[in-house]
Enzyme design. Structure first.
Site, PDB file in Angstrom:
ATOM      1  N   GLU A 204      -2.078  -0.543   5.701  1.00 10.83           N
ATOM      2  CA  GLU A 204      -0.963  -1.490   5.562  1.00 10.83           C
ATOM      3  C   GLU A 204      -0.792  -2.205   6.895  1.00 10.83           C
ATOM      4  O   GLU A 204      -0.713  -1.557   7.945  1.00 10.83           O
ATOM      5  CB  GLU A 204       0.263  -0.664   5.195  1.00 10.83           C
ATOM      6  CG  GLU A 204       1.569  -1.377   5.203  1.00 10.83           C
ATOM      7  CD  GLU A 204       2.730  -0.384   4.919  1.00 10.83           C
ATOM      8  OE1 GLU A 204       2.525   0.614   4.187  1.00 10.83           O
ATOM      9  OE2 GLU A 204       3.816  -0.617   5.451  1.00 10.83           O
TER      10      GLU A 204
ATOM     11  N   HIS B 126       4.608   9.550   2.442  1.00 11.07           N
ATOM     12  CA  HIS B 126       4.171   9.558   1.043  1.00 11.07           C
ATOM     13  C   HIS B 126       3.866  10.956   0.528  1.00 11.07           C
ATOM     14  O   HIS B 126       2.731  11.239   0.134  1.00 11.07           O
ATOM     15  CB  HIS B 126       2.905   8.700   0.885  1.00 11.07           C
ATOM     16  CG  HIS B 126       3.068   7.265   1.265  1.00 11.07           C
ATOM     17  ND1 HIS B 126       2.001   6.427   1.536  1.00 11.07           N
ATOM     18  CD2 HIS B 126       4.172   6.498   1.418  1.00 11.07           C
ATOM     19  CE1 HIS B 126       2.442   5.221   1.835  1.00 11.07           C
ATOM     20  NE2 HIS B 126       3.763   5.231   1.788  1.00 11.07           N
TER      21      HIS B 126
ATOM     22  N   ASN C 186       0.045   2.695  -1.409  1.00 10.09           N
ATOM     23  CA  ASN C 186       1.441   3.151  -1.375  1.00 10.09           C
ATOM     24  C   ASN C 186       1.849   3.609  -2.780  1.00 10.09           C
ATOM     25  O   ASN C 186       1.464   2.992  -3.770  1.00 10.09           O
ATOM     26  CB  ASN C 186       2.343   2.010  -0.913  1.00 10.09           C
ATOM     27  CG  ASN C 186       1.781   1.327   0.316  1.00 10.09           C
ATOM     28  OD1 ASN C 186       0.681   0.785   0.271  1.00 10.09           O
ATOM     29  ND2 ASN C 186       2.505   1.351   1.393  1.00 10.09           N
TER      30      ASN C 186
HETATM   31  P1  FAE Z   1      12.418  10.116  -4.221  1.00 11.93           P
HETATM   32  O1  FAE Z   1      12.449   8.640  -4.258  1.00 11.93           O
HETATM   33  O2  FAE Z   1      12.193  10.792  -2.919  1.00 11.93           O
HETATM   34  O3  FAE Z   1      13.792  10.628  -4.847  1.00 11.93           O
HETATM   35  C1  FAE Z   1      14.161  11.977  -4.877  1.00 11.93           C
HETATM   36  C2  FAE Z   1      15.665  12.080  -4.758  1.00 11.93           C
HETATM   37  O4  FAE Z   1      16.073  13.410  -5.054  1.00 11.93           O
HETATM   38  C3  FAE Z   1      16.212  11.775  -3.369  1.00 11.93           C
HETATM   39  O5  FAE Z   1      17.236  10.820  -3.466  1.00 11.93           O
HETATM   40  C4  FAE Z   1      16.739  13.121  -2.867  1.00 11.93           C
HETATM   41  O6  FAE Z   1      17.836  13.002  -1.994  1.00 11.93           O
HETATM   42  C5  FAE Z   1      17.109  13.820  -4.161  1.00 11.93           C
HETATM   43  N1  FAE Z   1      17.092  15.276  -4.084  1.00 11.93           N
HETATM   44  C6  FAE Z   1      16.177  16.060  -3.474  1.00 11.93           C
HETATM   45  N2  FAE Z   1      16.470  17.376  -3.652  1.00 11.93           N
HETATM   46  C7  FAE Z   1      17.640  17.408  -4.399  1.00 11.93           C
HETATM   47  C8  FAE Z   1      18.447  18.471  -4.898  1.00 11.93           C
HETATM   48  N3  FAE Z   1      18.121  19.757  -4.688  1.00 11.93           N
HETATM   49  N4  FAE Z   1      19.553  18.152  -5.591  1.00 11.93           N
HETATM   50  C9  FAE Z   1      19.873  16.846  -5.808  1.00 11.93           C
HETATM   51  N5  FAE Z   1      19.128  15.803  -5.348  1.00 11.93           N
HETATM   52  C10 FAE Z   1      18.016  16.084  -4.655  1.00 11.93           C
HETATM   53  O7  FAE Z   1      11.333  10.686  -5.214  1.00 11.93           O
HETATM   54  N6  FAE Z   1       6.160   3.790  -1.048  1.00 11.93           N
HETATM   55  C11 FAE Z   1       5.613   2.635  -1.496  1.00 11.93           C
HETATM   56  O8  FAE Z   1       5.036   2.598  -2.586  1.00 11.93           O
HETATM   57  N7  FAE Z   1       5.731   1.471  -0.749  1.00 11.93           N
HETATM   58  C12 FAE Z   1       6.348   1.457   0.471  1.00 11.93           C
HETATM   59  O9  FAE Z   1       6.452   0.401   1.107  1.00 11.93           O
HETATM   60  C13 FAE Z   1       6.876   2.684   0.972  1.00 11.93           C
HETATM   61  N8  FAE Z   1       7.448   2.733   2.195  1.00 11.93           N
HETATM   62  C14 FAE Z   1       8.049   3.905   2.610  1.00 11.93           C
HETATM   63  C15 FAE Z   1       8.733   3.925   3.823  1.00 11.93           C
HETATM   64  C16 FAE Z   1       9.413   5.077   4.222  1.00 11.93           C
HETATM   65  C17 FAE Z   1      10.122   5.097   5.551  1.00 11.93           C
HETATM   66  C18 FAE Z   1       9.425   6.216   3.368  1.00 11.93           C
HETATM   67  C19 FAE Z   1      10.167   7.468   3.766  1.00 11.93           C
HETATM   68  C20 FAE Z   1       8.752   6.197   2.163  1.00 11.93           C
HETATM   69  C21 FAE Z   1       8.058   5.063   1.780  1.00 11.93           C
HETATM   70  N9  FAE Z   1       7.386   5.004   0.553  1.00 11.93           N
HETATM   71  C22 FAE Z   1       6.794   3.840   0.138  1.00 11.93           C
HETATM   72  C23 FAE Z   1       7.311   6.186  -0.324  1.00 11.93           C
HETATM   73  C24 FAE Z   1       8.243   6.100  -1.545  1.00 11.93           C
HETATM   74  O10 FAE Z   1       9.540   5.742  -1.150  1.00 11.93           O
HETATM   75  C25 FAE Z   1       8.222   7.477  -2.249  1.00 11.93           C
HETATM   76  O11 FAE Z   1       6.892   7.734  -2.656  1.00 11.93           O
HETATM   77  C26 FAE Z   1       9.142   7.506  -3.463  1.00 11.93           C
HETATM   78  O12 FAE Z   1      10.477   7.259  -3.099  1.00 11.93           O
HETATM   79  C27 FAE Z   1       9.054   8.852  -4.180  1.00 11.93           C
HETATM   80  O13 FAE Z   1       9.723   8.735  -5.417  1.00 11.93           O
HETATM   81  P2  FAE Z   1      10.228  10.017  -6.184  1.00 11.93           P
HETATM   82  O14 FAE Z   1      10.872   9.572  -7.438  1.00 11.93           O
HETATM   83  O15 FAE Z   1       9.133  11.007  -6.260  1.00 11.93           O
END
Ligand code: FAE
Length: 554
Positions: free
Chosen positions: A410, A495, A533
């Site tokens: 990226e 990721h 990503n």
């Molecule tokens: P996620 O979005 O992490 O959601 C899980 C949720 O569950 C969170 O809100 C937690 O707070 C909540 N949670 C966890 N444990 C508990 C519990 N025990 N009880 C209640 N709630 C809980 O999961 N990906 C891209 O494709 N493009 C990008 O440009 C990109 N940039 C990124 C930049 C950063 C700085 C970061 C950190 C990540 C980036 N990612 C990017 C990765 C992407 O945001 C990540 O793969 C997804 O958000 C994961 O999605 P999920 O639904 O698995």
């Protein structure tokens, strides 16, 4: 107010969320959400809808579906179930992020982390820890902030915390993997259905679009990306534009100064106040509009176990802004969707299996976890290759050397507000290394056995791109961004993927083996790599699985 101070209430008054939760009734929340849905049926989905759906689930409640987490997988599940007529309660450990802080903004700026920026840390842990070799981290008040830098033995895993999960903090890069690579990503899933139906559905649901190329060619804020293109192409690498969920019209207006700046003032990893279409503005807004979805922020699920009369008993802690538990609630749900993210879901399931709450989970729980091969680096350009002091925080492009070198890089911004002459990259690489989670009874925590040395494979893959570019351009790596004289950001991942993998811990649609009515629907299903990503793939897989689950299980 200094950034070492925490306001008693971020709003200084009663937020809509607290008003709704103050009714003490899930029905109150539902009724209000329903009124808002009716009132706003003709208007585009917005974060206000989500704010109106937030509540505080009463202890003793019984719900048809409980979704743990509000990221991509959880939001898809909630929307599709609600549209199918099912009432859904979402539980989120992070904050609602619907109320402005004392500076008038909901989210803090990337260059000025404050109490809102980190999840329960007293000192920031910025992904780029240094500049010109000097440490950037600083003390902040401990608060339920937006970015979790979760430390395991060999790796720090960055994750979003709050309603919207990772969509709150990510760069919005919305990349569909190349189709010929898909069998290596999810070997048990039919590529034809993914590329014919579910990737298009996910991209539409997320609001993914491409930047206007003619604008991009002359925009000051993408000078860094044009320099990235020049260097990639001069070394013979394919330079590919990638879509994003940012509102490009808004960015154009930022550029001419007619709206408050957001991407163009560097907002990203601590939240984006305006132009990014996070889940709060896409899936979650539409879910809330149905009137069938309620969300309890600052509720952390700790236990799920079969209930005596059928369904599952779910125990959760209600947290205050210091992270302390102020109440423990017990709720019964007919079905539970684990959508706590790869790490959150894996940790919960590993603990629940080991402690006897869900003993029939199989031995694939916690296994096959990977970092998507993430590694970061910077290059020091010559003075004639300035990358610009104005850099949009939303990336638009990558260098694809997957076939020859196992790396997709990226072309990332370095939005410092000053000219750095640096090109910065987050590489996603092909790596065979997979770790596993295990329950540590002595500490009462879940460990991950990642070995920092495994990142060497990723560094080697990234070097297939950047060694060549450096040789061609007569440039060198930056050694000042991750410590003193340290080239590679090899301590982290953005990721996390895997830990409850499709076809291993679950069946081929995310149903957890061993228990009817328990599902995994987030990044935990994907075994460690998406080649690009990941959030579009997480969303598309969730769309595929929930369609099947609604058709056959409900
Ligand atoms: P996620 O979005 O992490 O959601 C899980 C949720 O569950 C969170 O809100 C937690 O707070 C909540 N949670 C966890 N444990 C508990 C519990 N025990 N009880 C209640 N709630 C809980 O999961 N990906 C891209 O494709 N493009 C990008 O440009 C990109 N940039 C990124 C930049 C950063 C700085 C970061 C950190 C990540 C980036 N990612 C990017 C990765 C992407 O945001 C990540 O793969 C997804 O958000 C994961 O999605 P999920 O639904 O698995």
């Amino acid at each position: 107010m200094s950034d070492t101070t925490v306001p008693a209430s971020p709003s200084g008054g009663i937020s809509r969320r607290r008003f709704v939760s103050g009714t003490g009734s899930i029905l109150g929340g539902l009724a209000l959400a329903g009124q808002v849905a009716a009132a706003s049926a003709a208007t585009p989905a917005s974060a206000a809808e989500v704010a109106s759906a937030t509540t505080s689930i009463p202890s003793g409640a019984r719900v048809p579906v409980l979704v743990v987490g509000t990221g991509y997988g959880g939001s898809v599940a909630a929307l599709r179930l609600a549209l199918a007529g099912v009432d859904v309660h979402m539980v989120e450990m992070g904050m609602a992020w619907d109320t402005a802080g004392p500076d008038g903004n909901i989210f803090a700026n990337t260059t000025k982390p404050d109490y809102r920026s980190f999840w329960l840390r007293t000192r920031t842990k910025q992904p780029l820890s240094n500049f010109l070799g000097f440490p950037l981290d600083k003390d902040v008040p401990c608060y339920t902030g937006i970015l979790d830098a979760e430390d395991f033995a060999g790796i720090t895993v960055y994750q979003g915390r709050g309603v919207g999960g990772g969509s709150l903090v990510n760069g919005g890069m919305a990349v569909t993997p190349r189709r010929e690579l898909f069998p290596g990503i999810l070997p048990t899933v039919d590529p034809a259905e993914m590329y014919g139906t579910y990737y298009p559905r996910a991209n539409a649901g997320l609001g993914v679009t491409e930047v206007d190329r003619s604008w991009w060619e002359s925009a000051d804020c993408y000078q860094y990306a044009r320099v990235g293109r020049k260097h990639a192409e001069r070394s013979g690498f394919p330079f590919v534009f990638v879509p994003n969920v940012y509102d490009w019209d808004y960015m154009k207006q930022e550029a001419i100064g007619t709206v408050p700046k957001s991407a163009l003032t560097g907002e990203v990893i601590y939240g984006n106040n305006h132009g990014k279409k996070s889940l709060q503005k896409s899936y979650l807004a539409r879910a809330a509009e149905t009137g069938r979805v309620c969300i309890s922020p600052l509720h952390k699920v700790t236990t799920v176990t079969p209930a005596a009369g059928g369904g599952y008993t779910v125990v959760m802690d209600r947290l205050d802004n210091s992270g302390a538990t102020v109440e423990t609630k017990t709720v019964t749900a007919d079905r539970v969707f684990f959508a706590a993210g790869s790490v959150g879901t894996s940790k919960l399931l590993t603990k629940l299996k080991a402690t006897g709450a869900l003993p029939a989970l199989n031995d694939r729980i916690g296994k096959n976890w990977g970092d998507n091969g993430n590694v970061m680096c910077g290059r020091a350009n010559h003075m004639w290759d300035a990358t610009g002091k104005l850099q949009s925080s939303m990336p638009t492009a990558g260098i694809d050397n997957w076939d020859a070198g196992g790396a997709f890089a990226e072309v990332a911004p370095l939005p410092t507000g000053i000219e750095t002459y640096a090109s910065f990259y987050l590489s996603i690489t092909k790596t065979p290394h997979r770790a596993e989670f295990s329950w540590n009874a002595a500490t009462g925590r879940v460990d991950l056995n990642w070995d920092r040395a495994w990142k060497q494979t990723s560094i080697d893959a990234a070097k297939t791109i950047f060694d060549k570019i450096n040789a061609k351009e007569g440039t060198i790596y930056r050694t000042d961004l991750f410590g003193a004289y340290k080239i590679w950001g090899d301590h982290l991942t953005y990721h996390p993927l895997g830990g409850a993998v499709l076809g291993e811990a679950t069946d081929n649609h995310g149903r957890l083996r061993g228990y009817d009515g328990l599902y995994v629907i987030d990044g935990a299903l994907i075994p460690g790599s998406t080649t690009v990503n990941p959030f579009v793939t997480i969303t598309a897989l969730a769309e595929r699985n929930i369609e099947k689950i609604i058709a056959t299980d409900l």
